[in-house]
Design a protein around this motif. Structure first.
Motif, mmCIF file in Angstrom:
data_model
loop_
_atom_site.group_PDB
_atom_site.id
_atom_site.type_symbol
_atom_site.label_atom_id
_atom_site.label_comp_id
_atom_site.label_asym_id
_atom_site.label_seq_id
_atom_site.Cartn_x
_atom_site.Cartn_y
_atom_site.Cartn_z
ATOM 1 N N GLN A 91 -6.253 -0.215 4.433
ATOM 2 C CA GLN A 91 -6.521 1.056 3.767
ATOM 3 C C GLN A 91 -5.407 2.017 4.132
ATOM 4 O OE1 GLN A 91 -10.387 3.113 4.039
ATOM 5 N NE2 GLN A 91 -9.206 4.931 4.536
ATOM 6 N N VAL A 103 0.844 -1.193 0.000
ATOM 7 C CA VAL A 103 0.000 0.000 0.000
ATOM 8 C C VAL A 103 0.881 1.246 0.000
ATOM 9 C CG1 VAL A 103 -1.613 1.348 1.423
ATOM 10 C CG2 VAL A 103 -2.029 -1.086 1.040
ATOM 11 N N THR A 145 -8.182 -6.479 5.218
ATOM 12 C CA THR A 145 -7.811 -5.564 4.156
ATOM 13 C C THR A 145 -7.103 -4.382 4.808
ATOM 14 O OG1 THR A 145 -8.617 -4.240 2.287
ATOM 15 C CG2 THR A 145 -10.029 -4.341 4.211
ATOM 16 N N TYR A 185 -5.566 -4.150 -5.997
ATOM 17 C CA TYR A 185 -5.524 -2.940 -5.177
ATOM 18 C C TYR A 185 -6.341 -1.839 -5.848
ATOM 19 C CZ TYR A 185 -1.869 -4.932 -2.268
ATOM 20 O OH TYR A 185 -1.180 -5.730 -1.390
ATOM 21 N N ASP A 186 -7.109 -1.111 -5.056
ATOM 22 C CA ASP A 186 -7.873 0.035 -5.547
ATOM 23 C C ASP A 186 -7.096 1.300 -5.195
ATOM 24 O OD1 ASP A 186 -10.248 -1.243 -6.583
ATOM 25 O OD2 ASP A 186 -10.771 -1.698 -4.508
ATOM 26 N N LEU A 223 -6.054 7.558 -1.583
ATOM 27 C CA LEU A 223 -6.585 6.410 -0.861
ATOM 28 C C LEU A 223 -6.183 5.141 -1.593
ATOM 29 C CD1 LEU A 223 -10.208 7.667 -0.133
ATOM 30 C CD2 LEU A 223 -8.303 7.549 1.480
ATOM 31 N N CYS A 244 -12.338 -7.944 6.514
ATOM 32 C CA CYS A 244 -13.110 -7.909 5.275
ATOM 33 C C CYS A 244 -14.505 -8.412 5.584
ATOM 34 C CB CYS A 244 -12.482 -8.816 4.220
ATOM 35 S SG CYS A 244 -11.023 -8.125 3.457
ATOM 36 N N HIS A 270 -6.682 0.918 -1.229
ATOM 37 C CA HIS A 270 -7.338 -0.208 -0.543
ATOM 38 C C HIS A 270 -6.761 -1.502 -1.095
ATOM 39 C CE1 HIS A 270 -10.479 2.858 0.196
ATOM 40 N NE2 HIS A 270 -10.620 2.175 1.323
ATOM 41 N N SER A 271 -6.322 -2.365 -0.207
ATOM 42 C CA SER A 271 -5.816 -3.664 -0.632
ATOM 43 C C SER A 271 -6.984 -4.612 -0.854
ATOM 44 C CB SER A 271 -4.879 -4.242 0.432
ATOM 45 O OG SER A 271 -5.617 -4.803 1.507
#
Length: 157
Positions: free
Chosen positions: A81, A41, A79, A133-134, A148, A66, A150-151
């Motif tokens: 963040q 991350v 997850t 990843y997001d 940001l 999650c 997120h995984s």
């Protein structure tokens, strides 16, 4: 409780567990340590900051459980963040910075999930990496960017 209802209850628990694991990631959840996920991350965030040309500030990494489609969760499945700010680029360079980030993501084969201009020098770009990843960067008020990351979901070893 009869044997038949015990078997039915066990089958429902097994089905819910399978749904939880598959709904978190879409497939089997990989095993990875929280430290390894935090590092990934952080790496994504640092790459974004380098493309903007300014350092990350106010870093915040947090792991959480999650949650599956049926609101089920587990302490073993997590997850991460990452939330950051990036100092503002030169005046009137926010959209140019977002364009550099988007170009990098496209070159890496990431799927662009959001790409909007929402003001004269204001916008949002988001993507999903091939490994789940997001990533999101957008204009923060009054200046700079909010980042940001997120995984996907992982299982603790």
């Amino acid at each position: 409780m009869t044997i038949r209802s015990k078997v039915r209850s066990a089958a429902l628990v097994l089905a819910a567990s399978t749904l939880f694991l598959s709904s978190c990631s879409g497939d089997d959840v990989q095993t990875k340590s929280e430290n390894d996920v935090n590092a990934q991350v952080q790496k994504h965030a640092e790459t974004i900051a380098s493309l903007v040309g300014n350092p990350l500030v106010n870093p915040s990494l947090s792991a959480r459980r999650c949650t599956g489609r049926g609101d089920e969760s587990s302490d073993k499945i997590f997850t991460v963040q990452g939330a950051y700010n990036v100092d503002p680029p030169q005046k009137d360079q926010h959209l140019a910075s977002l364009a550099r980030v988007k170009a990098d993501w496209v070159a890496k084969g990431y799927t662009i999930t959001d790409d909007r201009t929402v003001g004269t020098d204001d916008g949002v770009v988001a993507a999903k990496t091939p490994d789940g990843y997001d990533l999101d960067i957008e204009r923060a008020i009054p200046d700079g960017f909010a980042v940001l990351i997120h995984s996907p979901c992982f299982e603790r070893p």
